[in-house]
Design a protein around this motif. Structure first.
Motif, PDB file in Angstrom:
ATOM      1  N   VAL A   6       0.859  -1.180   0.000  1.00 28.40           N
ATOM      2  CA  VAL A   6       0.000   0.000   0.000  1.00 28.40           C
ATOM      3  C   VAL A   6       0.900   1.236   0.000  1.00 28.40           C
ATOM      4  N   ALA A   7       0.571   2.206  -0.856  1.00 30.44           N
ATOM      5  CA  ALA A   7       1.358   3.435  -0.949  1.00 30.44           C
ATOM      6  C   ALA A   7       0.502   4.621  -0.513  1.00 30.44           C
ATOM      7  N   TYR A   8       1.041   5.429   0.405  1.00 36.48           N
ATOM      8  CA  TYR A   8       0.352   6.608   0.930  1.00 36.48           C
ATOM      9  C   TYR A   8       1.110   7.880   0.592  1.00 36.48           C
ATOM     10  N   ALA A   9       0.368   8.964   0.373  1.00 39.21           N
ATOM     11  CA  ALA A   9       0.947  10.274   0.085  1.00 39.21           C
ATOM     12  C   ALA A   9       0.818  11.190   1.294  1.00 39.21           C
ATOM     13  N   VAL A  25     -14.717   5.677   3.026  1.00 35.86           N
ATOM     14  CA  VAL A  25     -16.025   5.115   3.367  1.00 35.86           C
ATOM     15  C   VAL A  25     -15.813   3.714   3.955  1.00 35.86           C
ATOM     16  N   GLY A  26     -16.290   3.516   5.167  1.00 33.26           N
ATOM     17  CA  GLY A  26     -16.219   2.215   5.818  1.00 33.26           C
ATOM     18  C   GLY A  26     -14.964   1.938   6.613  1.00 33.26           C
ATOM     19  N   SER A  27     -13.919   2.770   6.449  1.00 39.72           N
ATOM     20  CA  SER A  27     -12.698   2.475   7.205  1.00 39.72           C
ATOM     21  C   SER A  27     -12.044   3.687   7.860  1.00 39.72           C
ATOM     22  N   GLY A  28     -12.589   4.876   7.687  1.00 40.64           N
ATOM     23  CA  GLY A  28     -12.106   6.040   8.417  1.00 40.64           C
ATOM     24  C   GLY A  28     -11.014   6.828   7.725  1.00 40.64           C
ATOM     25  N   TRP A  29     -10.388   7.694   8.514  1.00 43.70           N
ATOM     26  CA  TRP A  29      -9.423   8.667   8.010  1.00 43.70           C
ATOM     27  C   TRP A  29      -8.054   8.051   7.761  1.00 43.70           C
ATOM     28  N   SER A  30      -7.412   8.525   6.699  1.00 45.68           N
ATOM     29  CA  SER A  30      -6.040   8.137   6.386  1.00 45.68           C
ATOM     30  C   SER A  30      -5.430   9.183   5.467  1.00 45.68           C
ATOM     31  N   LEU A  31      -4.163   9.006   5.197  1.00 42.01           N
ATOM     32  CA  LEU A  31      -3.541   9.764   4.124  1.00 42.01           C
ATOM     33  C   LEU A  31      -4.107   9.224   2.811  1.00 42.01           C
ATOM     34  N   PRO A  32      -4.095  10.011   1.746  1.00 40.55           N
ATOM     35  CA  PRO A  32      -4.521   9.481   0.454  1.00 40.55           C
ATOM     36  C   PRO A  32      -3.595   8.331   0.046  1.00 40.55           C
ATOM     37  N   GLY A  33      -4.181   7.268  -0.444  1.00 42.22           N
ATOM     38  CA  GLY A  33      -3.358   6.140  -0.869  1.00 42.22           C
ATOM     39  C   GLY A  33      -4.171   4.878  -1.038  1.00 42.22           C
ATOM     40  N   LYS A  51      -4.373  11.093  -7.044  1.00 45.67           N
ATOM     41  CA  LYS A  51      -5.228  11.709  -8.068  1.00 45.67           C
ATOM     42  C   LYS A  51      -6.659  11.184  -7.952  1.00 45.67           C
ATOM     43  N   GLU A  52      -6.812   9.872  -7.809  1.00 43.43           N
ATOM     44  CA  GLU A  52      -8.153   9.276  -7.698  1.00 43.43           C
ATOM     45  C   GLU A  52      -8.897   9.769  -6.466  1.00 43.43           C
ATOM     46  N   GLU A  53      -8.186   9.884  -5.349  1.00 39.28           N
ATOM     47  CA  GLU A  53      -8.848  10.197  -4.078  1.00 39.28           C
ATOM     48  C   GLU A  53      -8.986  11.681  -3.801  1.00 39.28           C
ATOM     49  N   THR A  54      -8.103  12.511  -4.360  1.00 37.11           N
ATOM     50  CA  THR A  54      -8.124  13.940  -4.011  1.00 37.11           C
ATOM     51  C   THR A  54      -8.244  14.878  -5.205  1.00 37.11           C
ATOM     52  N   GLY A  55      -7.998  14.389  -6.413  1.00 39.03           N
ATOM     53  CA  GLY A  55      -7.979  15.252  -7.582  1.00 39.03           C
ATOM     54  C   GLY A  55      -6.642  15.937  -7.798  1.00 39.03           C
ATOM     55  N   LEU A  56      -5.696  15.764  -6.884  1.00 42.24           N
ATOM     56  CA  LEU A  56      -4.397  16.429  -6.984  1.00 42.24           C
ATOM     57  C   LEU A  56      -3.375  15.583  -7.743  1.00 42.24           C
ATOM     58  N   HIS A  77      -0.815  -9.928   4.670  1.00 41.66           N
ATOM     59  CA  HIS A  77       0.419  -9.360   5.202  1.00 41.66           C
ATOM     60  C   HIS A  77       0.633  -8.075   4.408  1.00 41.66           C
ATOM     61  N   ALA A  78       0.446  -6.927   5.066  1.00 39.95           N
ATOM     62  CA  ALA A  78       0.486  -5.636   4.376  1.00 39.95           C
ATOM     63  C   ALA A  78       1.758  -4.871   4.708  1.00 39.95           C
ATOM     64  N   LEU A  79       2.341  -4.268   3.665  1.00 42.90           N
ATOM     65  CA  LEU A  79       3.433  -3.325   3.827  1.00 42.90           C
ATOM     66  C   LEU A  79       2.917  -1.968   3.372  1.00 42.90           C
ATOM     67  N   PHE A  80       3.081  -0.950   4.231  1.00 41.13           N
ATOM     68  CA  PHE A  80       2.590   0.397   3.969  1.00 41.13           C
ATOM     69  C   PHE A  80       3.793   1.318   3.746  1.00 41.13           C
ATOM     70  N   PHE A  81       3.869   1.916   2.564  1.00 38.94           N
ATOM     71  CA  PHE A  81       4.950   2.829   2.205  1.00 38.94           C
ATOM     72  C   PHE A  81       4.383   4.245   2.181  1.00 38.94           C
ATOM     73  N   THR A  82       4.919   5.118   3.032  1.00 33.92           N
ATOM     74  CA  THR A  82       4.457   6.502   3.071  1.00 33.92           C
ATOM     75  C   THR A  82       5.503   7.396   2.418  1.00 33.92           C
ATOM     76  N   PHE A  83       5.053   8.151   1.407  1.00 41.44           N
ATOM     77  CA  PHE A  83       5.922   9.036   0.646  1.00 41.44           C
ATOM     78  C   PHE A  83       5.641  10.487   0.994  1.00 41.44           C
ATOM     79  N   ASN A  84       6.702  11.254   1.214  1.00 41.99           N
ATOM     80  CA  ASN A  84       6.573  12.701   1.273  1.00 41.99           C
ATOM     81  C   ASN A  84       6.393  13.148  -0.169  1.00 41.99           C
ATOM     82  N   THR A  85       5.432  14.019  -0.410  1.00 45.86           N
ATOM     83  CA  THR A  85       5.124  14.432  -1.778  1.00 45.86           C
ATOM     84  C   THR A  85       4.923  15.941  -1.839  1.00 45.86           C
ATOM     85  N   LYS A  86       4.867  16.451  -3.044  1.00 44.33           N
ATOM     86  CA  LYS A  86       4.507  17.853  -3.216  1.00 44.33           C
ATOM     87  C   LYS A  86       3.453  17.947  -4.310  1.00 44.33           C
TER      88      LYS A  86
END
Length: 136
Positions: A6-9, A25-33, A51-56, A77-86
């Motif tokens: 899973v990739a998060y922005a 919907v159904g799972s609450g707040w998160s970073l876009p991803g 882009k899909e989740e925020t339009g950005l 077994h999930a791996l979550f990668f969080t990227f700093n983005t602009k």
């Protein structure tokens, strides 16, 4: 157990000190991803999901966190990668109301409360850095 990447922005407004979060919907707040699709790089996935989740339209700066979780109840077994983005373009918009119910800029305290799996908080993520490079 199935492996899911899973990739998060992490999208940060420096002048306002706010983080962009989405209410799934159904799972609450998160970073876009979301999940990386077959044949897709982590970078492609985070750009597509933002882009899909925020339009950005975003650009990846670097990786700031990698989290791991076993969801035995789902056999994952999930791996979550969080990227700093602009932000590189676009306008904030909910493109699929069946997936995202709200998009909101939140302060650090709110973001930290919504993301307890980053125990040192968003402030630490913004100071973290690991290079990301897709080797062809």
């Amino acid at each position: 157990m199935e492996r899911v990447d899973v990739a998060y922005a992490l999208i940060y407004l420096e002048d306002e000190k706010k983080i962009l979060m989405v209410n799934n919907v159904g799972s609450g707040w998160s970073l876009p991803g979301g999940a990386v699709e077959p044949g897709e790089t982590l970078e492609q996935a985070v750009v597509r999901e933002a882009k899909e989740e925020t339009g950005l339209v975003i650009e990846v700066v670097n990786i700031v966190a990698i989290n791991e979780r076993f969801r035995e109840d789902k056999g994952v077994h999930a791996l979550f990668f969080t990227f700093n983005t602009k932000i590189a373009g676009g306008d904030i918009a909910i493109n699929d109301a069946n997936e995202i119910s709200e998009i909101e800029w939140v302060d650090f305290q709110t973001a930290n409360a919504l993301m307890p799996f980053h125990p040192k908080g968003v402030e630490f993520l913004l100071q973290s850095s690991a290079p990301y490079h897709f080797q062809r």
